[in-house]
Design a protein around this motif. Structure first.
Motif, PDB file in Angstrom:
ATOM      1  N   GLN A  48      -0.275  16.401  -4.236  1.00  0.00           N
ATOM      2  CA  GLN A  48       0.149  16.739  -2.868  1.00  0.00           C
ATOM      3  C   GLN A  48       1.669  16.832  -2.796  1.00  0.00           C
ATOM      4  OE1 GLN A  48      -1.515  13.669  -0.325  1.00  0.00           O
ATOM      5  NE2 GLN A  48      -3.579  14.517  -0.422  1.00  0.00           N
ATOM      6  N   SER A 117       3.052  17.949   6.038  1.00  0.00           N
ATOM      7  CA  SER A 117       2.960  18.563   7.368  1.00  0.00           C
ATOM      8  C   SER A 117       4.251  19.291   7.764  1.00  0.00           C
ATOM      9  CB  SER A 117       2.668  17.455   8.398  1.00  0.00           C
ATOM     10  OG  SER A 117       3.573  16.370   8.224  1.00  0.00           O
ATOM     11  N   SER A 213      -3.644   4.288   8.182  1.00  0.00           N
ATOM     12  CA  SER A 213      -3.292   4.790   6.847  1.00  0.00           C
ATOM     13  C   SER A 213      -4.274   4.208   5.820  1.00  0.00           C
ATOM     14  CB  SER A 213      -1.847   4.372   6.518  1.00  0.00           C
ATOM     15  OG  SER A 213      -1.579   4.541   5.151  1.00  0.00           O
ATOM     16  N   LYS A 225       3.055   2.606  -3.916  1.00  0.00           N
ATOM     17  CA  LYS A 225       3.900   2.539  -2.716  1.00  0.00           C
ATOM     18  C   LYS A 225       4.506   1.133  -2.653  1.00  0.00           C
ATOM     19  CE  LYS A 225       2.294   4.682   1.203  1.00  0.00           C
ATOM     20  NZ  LYS A 225       1.304   5.313   2.126  1.00  0.00           N
ATOM     21  N   ASN A 229       4.139   3.038   5.572  1.00  0.00           N
ATOM     22  CA  ASN A 229       4.626   4.252   6.249  1.00  0.00           C
ATOM     23  C   ASN A 229       5.561   3.890   7.410  1.00  0.00           C
ATOM     24  OD1 ASN A 229       2.783   5.376   4.510  1.00  0.00           O
ATOM     25  ND2 ASN A 229       1.386   6.163   6.071  1.00  0.00           N
TER      26      ASN A 229
END
Ligand code: FAQ
Length: 328
Positions: A48, A117, A213, A225, A229
């Motif tokens: 992604q 996005s 999430s 991570k 977020n």
């Protein structure tokens, strides 16, 4: 011991070794054993990310022919080329996990893959180049610096170089906006309008709120991570406020204020309906971005065919050379 029991014992020894590497905050390399779910998560995130870099060339590519000076054009071309390079490192990192470049490309051009996005918004004015550099690359750095320590070696190492280049991108965007803000009233309005349009989507880049999430908790256990977020989004807002003051632009959030107790800036609610609409493929530019990528892929078919034919002939010549003892 049955064959099955031996298999289970081996797997748990491998799992233990994997857990030890993660607990020691060390790195997993492509040939190391890893759980399927870890591999799958990395393929998901890295592919992604790669798609985002490649699709992300389009909004700025739109301005290469119309940049206001030769200097601006050279800088913008270098930036867009950097994004292509980031896409290539990231596709290569994903390939080390067992997915092919063709599979990833196919997922992207058939609209089955996600990419950020942010790249589904249009770039109608030159000031958008400034706002993208300042806000989009700024958000990208904030998100990606911690990824330099991601537990998967090829991903973390790719991020080191990517982040160095992103910081040049962020500064060039800041400088475009600064120049516009020191220009005419019309230029200042254009800069402010671009900041108004890119501010909220740039906050959405960090992903859904922590409560929505699904992947964060596990990715943090695996040291992919390092921050949630919302934590990174908060850090980003804190970085933007003093920079906006230097620029003389207003961040388009009337509720933004400094919370003395928390010692941080707190903003208004993000429009998550817009975010999920864009993720569902209904953003302003989703269809156009995928269409342009598909067309570019189809237009490039002859290059891939020529390269494959060249590789085939080279291999053949080398094989003939080694048979006759003559170097190819
Ligand atoms: N857009 O559970 P989480 C750049 C998806 S920077 C679209 O929180 P995760 C530089 C997410 O994939 C931009 N989809 O997911 C540049 C998941 O979907 P799935 C790229 C989003 O992975 C600048 C679902 O929502 N940077 O390109 C977004 O733990 C200028 C649930 O979300 C990276 O990719 C979104 N904004 O956290 C280039 C950084 N947010 O797969 C050109 C690496 C979430 O379950 C010009 N990635 N989703 O169906 C990451 O750090 C993470 O993947 C997050 C999402 C933080 C993006």
């Amino acid at each position: 011991m049955t064959e099955e029991e031996i298999g289970t014992e081996e797997t748990s020894a491998e799992q233990r070794r994997f857990d030890e590497i993660i607990a020691a905050d060390s790195r997993i390399e492509p040939r190391d054993w890893m759980p399927d779910a870890y591999r799958k998560t990395l393929i998901r995130q890295i592919s992604q990310h790669a798609h985002s870099e490649i699709i992300g060339m389009q909004p700025e590519g739109n301005w290469i022919t119309r940049a206001p000076s030769l200097k601006r054009k050279a800088i913008l071309m270098a930036k867009v080329q950097d994004e292509a390079g980031h896409g290539l490192y990231l596709y290569s990192a994903a390939q080390t996990l067992g997915i092919t470049r063709d599979e990833m490309t196919d997922q992207l051009i058939t609209g089955r893959a996600r990419y950020s996005s942010i790249f589904n918004y249009p770039t109608p004015t030159w000031a958008d180049m400034g706002a993208i550099g300042w806000l989009v690359d700024g958000a990208a750095i904030c998100n990606q610096v911690p990824l330099c320590r991601a537990s998967y070696g090829p991903y973390g190492r790719a991020m080191v170089r990517v982040c160095k280049e992103e910081s040049f991108h962020q500064r060039q965007g800041f400088e475009i906006l600064l120049t516009l803000m020191q220009g005419t009233d019309a230029q200042r309005r254009m800069a402010q309008d671009a900041v108004n349009r890119w501010y909220w989507p740039s906050l959405m880049m960090f992903g859904p709120p922590d409560g929505d999430s699904p992947n964060s908790a596990q990715s943090m256990v695996w040291n992919i991570k390092r921050f949630s977020n919302d934590e990174l989004r908060q850090r980003f807002i804190g970085m933007l406020v003093p920079q906006a003051e230097v620029l003389g632009v207003t961040l388009p959030d009337p509720e933004l204020r400094f919370d003395e107790e928390a010692q941080q800036y707190v903003g208004g609610e993000i429009d998550w309906t817009e975010f999920f609409e864009v993720l569902a493929g209904r953003g302003p530019m989703n269809a156009e971005r995928v269409r342009a990528r598909r067309e570019a892929h189809e237009d490039g078919a002859w290059v891939r065919e020529a390269a494959a034919e060249y590789a085939r002939k080279t291999t053949l010549r080398q094989a003939q050379g080694s048979e006759t003892g003559v170097a190819a």
